[in-house]
Design an enzyme around this catalytic site. Structure first.
Site, PDB file in Angstrom:
ATOM      1  N   GLU A 178       6.042   0.341  -7.755  1.00  0.00           N
ATOM      2  CA  GLU A 178       5.284   1.621  -7.965  1.00  0.00           C
ATOM      3  C   GLU A 178       6.105   2.699  -7.831  1.00  0.00           C
ATOM      4  OE1 GLU A 178       1.884   1.894  -5.058  1.00  0.00           O
ATOM      5  OE2 GLU A 178       0.891   3.252  -6.159  1.00  0.00           O
ATOM      6  N   HIS A 198       5.879   4.076   0.334  1.00  0.00           N
ATOM      7  CA  HIS A 198       5.128   3.075   1.184  1.00  0.00           C
ATOM      8  C   HIS A 198       5.543   1.525   0.744  1.00  0.00           C
ATOM      9  CE1 HIS A 198       2.219   3.598  -2.147  1.00  0.00           C
ATOM     10  NE2 HIS A 198       2.163   2.398  -2.030  1.00  0.00           N
TER      11      HIS A 198
END
Ligand code: CO
Length: 134
Positions: free
Chosen positions: A130, A7
């Site tokens: 991330e 994402h």
């Protein structure tokens, strides 16, 4: 080592307005707000055919999104999340290359119930990264 883009996260000053915009103006499939106290955020996930968008809004006193929105009042790109097969192996390799892992260096459980780590943006061209083990 990294796999798919899991994402892309955008910090937003008004979560409801941003969710409505993705739902109505952009015609995307928008989820319900989820509170994640461990990460100091309320998240709305948007499902795209090839990835997800994560809208981030501050939750609680020490949210990392509060200071981000102070610097970027209109909101902005907050991080990218790449998938890895083995987060400990990925972390150890990255540390060997000189990258810094945020926090205590141990994975936390992220929004999808999977272990995640964050890498220092200064080590990645100004972009917070991330890693999520899938
Ligand atoms: Co994320």
């Amino acid at each position: 080592m990294i796999g798919r883009l899991n994402h892309l996260a955008i910090a937003v000053p008004d979560l409801e307005a941003a969710a409505d915009q993705y739902r109505n103006a952009l015609g995307a499939k928008v989820g319900e707000p989820q509170e994640e106290p461990d990460h100091g955020v309320t998240v709305v996930f948007i499902e795209l055919p090839n990835t997800k968008i994560e809208l981030l809004y501050p939750l609680g006193e020490n949210s990392p999104i509060t200071s981000f929105l102070e610097k970027n009042p209109a909101g902005g790109m907050h991080h990218v999340c790449y998938e890895v097969d083995d987060i400990i192996q990925a972390r150890d390799h990255l540390v060997e290359t000189g990258a810094r892992v945020l926090g205590n260096g141990e994975p936390k459980i992220g929004a999808h119930g999977k272990p995640v780590l964050f890498l220092h943006p200064k080590d990645f061209n100004g972009c917070l990264v991330e890693l999520e083990q899938v």
